[in-house]
Scaffold this motif. Structure first.
Motif, mmCIF file in Angstrom:
data_model
loop_
_atom_site.group_PDB
_atom_site.id
_atom_site.type_symbol
_atom_site.label_atom_id
_atom_site.label_comp_id
_atom_site.label_asym_id
_atom_site.label_seq_id
_atom_site.Cartn_x
_atom_site.Cartn_y
_atom_site.Cartn_z
ATOM 1 N N PRO A 57 43.332 14.282 34.517
ATOM 2 C CA PRO A 57 44.198 15.020 35.423
ATOM 3 C C PRO A 57 45.545 15.175 35.114
ATOM 4 O O PRO A 57 46.056 14.504 34.348
ATOM 5 C CB PRO A 57 43.912 14.031 36.640
ATOM 6 N N PHE A 58 46.039 16.261 35.990
ATOM 7 C CA PHE A 58 47.585 16.178 35.496
ATOM 8 C C PHE A 58 48.206 16.820 36.799
ATOM 9 O O PHE A 58 47.333 17.610 37.717
ATOM 10 C CB PHE A 58 47.947 16.973 34.372
ATOM 11 N N VAL A 59 49.543 16.824 37.115
ATOM 12 C CA VAL A 59 50.313 17.262 38.362
ATOM 13 C C VAL A 59 51.504 18.061 37.572
ATOM 14 O O VAL A 59 52.272 17.353 36.719
ATOM 15 C CB VAL A 59 50.623 16.212 39.282
ATOM 16 N N ILE A 60 51.653 19.294 37.999
ATOM 17 C CA ILE A 60 53.000 20.021 37.674
ATOM 18 C C ILE A 60 53.724 20.154 39.037
ATOM 19 O O ILE A 60 53.502 20.850 39.973
ATOM 20 C CB ILE A 60 52.502 21.472 37.106
ATOM 21 N N PHE A 61 54.798 19.430 38.851
ATOM 22 C CA PHE A 61 55.882 19.805 40.121
ATOM 23 C C PHE A 61 56.954 20.770 39.808
ATOM 24 O O PHE A 61 57.408 20.565 38.770
ATOM 25 C CB PHE A 61 56.580 18.260 40.372
ATOM 26 N N SER A 76 63.808 26.197 37.790
ATOM 27 C CA SER A 76 62.772 25.542 36.869
ATOM 28 C C SER A 76 63.203 24.615 35.891
ATOM 29 O O SER A 76 62.286 24.080 35.362
ATOM 30 C CB SER A 76 62.254 26.958 36.220
ATOM 31 N N ASP A 77 64.554 24.421 35.802
ATOM 32 C CA ASP A 77 64.931 23.655 34.648
ATOM 33 C C ASP A 77 64.483 21.829 35.294
ATOM 34 O O ASP A 77 64.705 21.226 34.272
ATOM 35 C CB ASP A 77 66.348 23.595 34.873
ATOM 36 N N LEU A 78 63.981 21.904 36.448
ATOM 37 C CA LEU A 78 63.756 20.372 36.872
ATOM 38 C C LEU A 78 62.159 20.107 36.857
ATOM 39 O O LEU A 78 61.833 19.087 37.166
ATOM 40 C CB LEU A 78 64.363 20.174 38.145
ATOM 41 N N ASP A 79 61.496 21.316 36.562
ATOM 42 C CA ASP A 79 59.921 21.065 36.592
ATOM 43 C C ASP A 79 59.729 20.029 35.612
ATOM 44 O O ASP A 79 60.089 19.833 34.803
ATOM 45 C CB ASP A 79 59.226 22.390 36.676
ATOM 46 N N VAL A 80 58.406 19.297 36.233
ATOM 47 C CA VAL A 80 57.920 18.182 35.426
ATOM 48 C C VAL A 80 56.336 18.340 35.476
ATOM 49 O O VAL A 80 55.865 18.338 36.649
ATOM 50 C CB VAL A 80 58.520 16.948 35.787
ATOM 51 N N VAL A 81 55.760 17.603 34.354
ATOM 52 C CA VAL A 81 54.407 17.355 34.331
ATOM 53 C C VAL A 81 54.139 16.036 34.505
ATOM 54 O O VAL A 81 54.924 15.307 33.730
ATOM 55 C CB VAL A 81 53.759 18.029 33.200
ATOM 56 N N GLU A 105 58.212 23.328 26.328
ATOM 57 C CA GLU A 105 56.887 23.702 25.612
ATOM 58 C C GLU A 105 55.834 22.949 26.470
ATOM 59 O O GLU A 105 54.564 23.504 26.512
ATOM 60 C CB GLU A 105 56.943 23.164 24.167
ATOM 61 N N ASP A 106 56.151 21.730 26.824
ATOM 62 C CA ASP A 106 54.869 20.950 27.591
ATOM 63 C C ASP A 106 54.569 21.765 28.786
ATOM 64 O O ASP A 106 53.533 21.808 29.112
ATOM 65 C CB ASP A 106 55.479 19.782 27.863
ATOM 66 N N LEU A 107 55.781 22.035 29.420
ATOM 67 C CA LEU A 107 55.675 22.718 30.870
ATOM 68 C C LEU A 107 55.023 24.172 30.744
ATOM 69 O O LEU A 107 53.897 24.557 31.472
ATOM 70 C CB LEU A 107 56.943 23.036 31.366
ATOM 71 N N GLU A 108 55.020 24.916 29.582
ATOM 72 C CA GLU A 108 54.378 25.867 29.485
ATOM 73 C C GLU A 108 52.920 25.873 29.039
ATOM 74 O O GLU A 108 52.174 26.575 29.797
ATOM 75 C CB GLU A 108 55.227 26.911 28.301
ATOM 76 N N ALA A 109 52.704 24.892 28.363
ATOM 77 C CA ALA A 109 51.312 24.476 27.936
ATOM 78 C C ALA A 109 50.453 24.109 29.015
ATOM 79 O O ALA A 109 49.262 24.614 29.281
ATOM 80 C CB ALA A 109 51.451 23.511 26.853
ATOM 81 N N PHE A 156 46.582 25.375 33.537
ATOM 82 C CA PHE A 156 46.375 25.626 34.933
ATOM 83 C C PHE A 156 46.016 27.211 35.587
ATOM 84 O O PHE A 156 44.854 27.209 36.236
ATOM 85 C CB PHE A 156 47.497 24.837 35.753
ATOM 86 N N ARG A 157 46.756 28.128 34.802
ATOM 87 C CA ARG A 157 46.333 29.400 34.858
ATOM 88 C C ARG A 157 44.748 29.418 34.569
ATOM 89 O O ARG A 157 43.841 30.175 35.115
ATOM 90 C CB ARG A 157 47.017 30.397 34.413
#
Length: 286
Positions: A222-226, A232-237, A252-256, A261-262
């Protein structure tokens, strides 16, 4: 092990130190301008201690930083790094580990959360009895008092779905999660009813991955994307493990993970058909 707010304190400190150097000021100069001890500037720059967003604003003024986008990001970074005051979860700091407090802090400040669950119902949609059964199973031998307190924490977290504005939650759940009898039949029947109600909230998008999908991206865990307001500079997985959590903040991690998820959403049942499957599983369990 990387803790969310701890990582962000270090990131913020590095940025502030770079801006101070660019302004030609020493840490002693900065402290004198603001009426602080030099040690306070040093602790902020090394990420040892958190910093209030208003203090970041004062530092940026002292360094002559005028870029509005940069100021917005750094002030927001201070809030998400544990500098925005003590949250309700600090009352449980003797009970819950730092990585769990960090997770709750990020969850409480996020605008949206996207999550894949492969083994349990997402915490924000659990009933008290289900949460108790999950906690008892994962922390075997826990005293009853501590068990009850951890369930309290889980239920308190759900307040983000009732806040104004509420957290916007998108969930993809493996069908196996709903067929696993955590806590027994009675607990699961109530959990399924509760999940159906939660899935119909206007700010919740709930989708099931049926067995017929077969293998899928994310099957291994599992994973969570906040995602956070304004930038968007603060987004985190967040990747959860048995004894630790890993926080991924690289672009790169956030995009992957966002792409993954999409893909999961595209292969999952629609929210309407997911509700139908929840109801069918509930009927099968009678």
């Amino acid at each position: 092990m990387r803790h969310g707010p701890a990582v962000r304190r270090r990131k913020l400190g590095e940025e502030l130190r770079s801006l101070r150097h660019a302004s030609g000021l020493t840490s002693r100069d900065a402290a004198r301008l603001l009426g602080w001890h030099q040690s306070k500037v040093s602790r902020i720059e090394t990420g040892v201690s958190g910093v209030q967003p208003r203090d970041v604003t004062r530092l940026l003024d002292a360094y002559g930083t005028e870029d509005p986008k940069l100021r917005e990001v750094l002030e927001a970074l201070a809030g998400s790094a544990g500098g925005g005051g003590a949250g309700w979860w600090h009352a449980y700091r003797g009970l819950i580990p730092p990585q769990y407090r960090d997770f709750i802090s990020l969850e409480s400040q996020a605008r949206t959360a996207r999550t894949l669950e492969t083994s349990v119902v997402p915490g924000l949609l659990q009933t008290a009895d289900y949460a108790r059964a999950v906690t008892r199973a994962t922390l075997d031998g826990l005293p009853v008092g501590q068990l009850d307190s951890l369930v309290e924490v889980r239920l308190a977290r759900q307040g983000v779905l009732r806040s104004d504005p509420p957290l916007r939650l998108s969930v993809v759940v493996d069908e196996a999660v709903l067929r696993r009898e955590v806590g027994g039949r009675r607990v699961m029947r109530e959990q399924l009813r509760h999940l159906a109600r939660g899935a119909q909230l206007p700010h919740v998008c709930f989708q099931l991955l049926p067995f017929s999908v077969g293998g899928y991206v994310g099957l291994t865990g599992p994973f969570v994307i906040f995602s956070f307001p304004n930038t968007s500079d603060l987004d985190v997985v967040v990747l959860d493990h048995l004894t630790s959590s890993l926080y991924l903040e690289r672009k790169e991690d956030l995009e992957a993970y966002s792409s993954a998820f999409r893909t999961l959403q595209a292969h999952a049942l629609s929210p309407e058909h997911s509700l139908d499957l929840i109801a069918a599983i509930g009927r099968d369990d009678r």
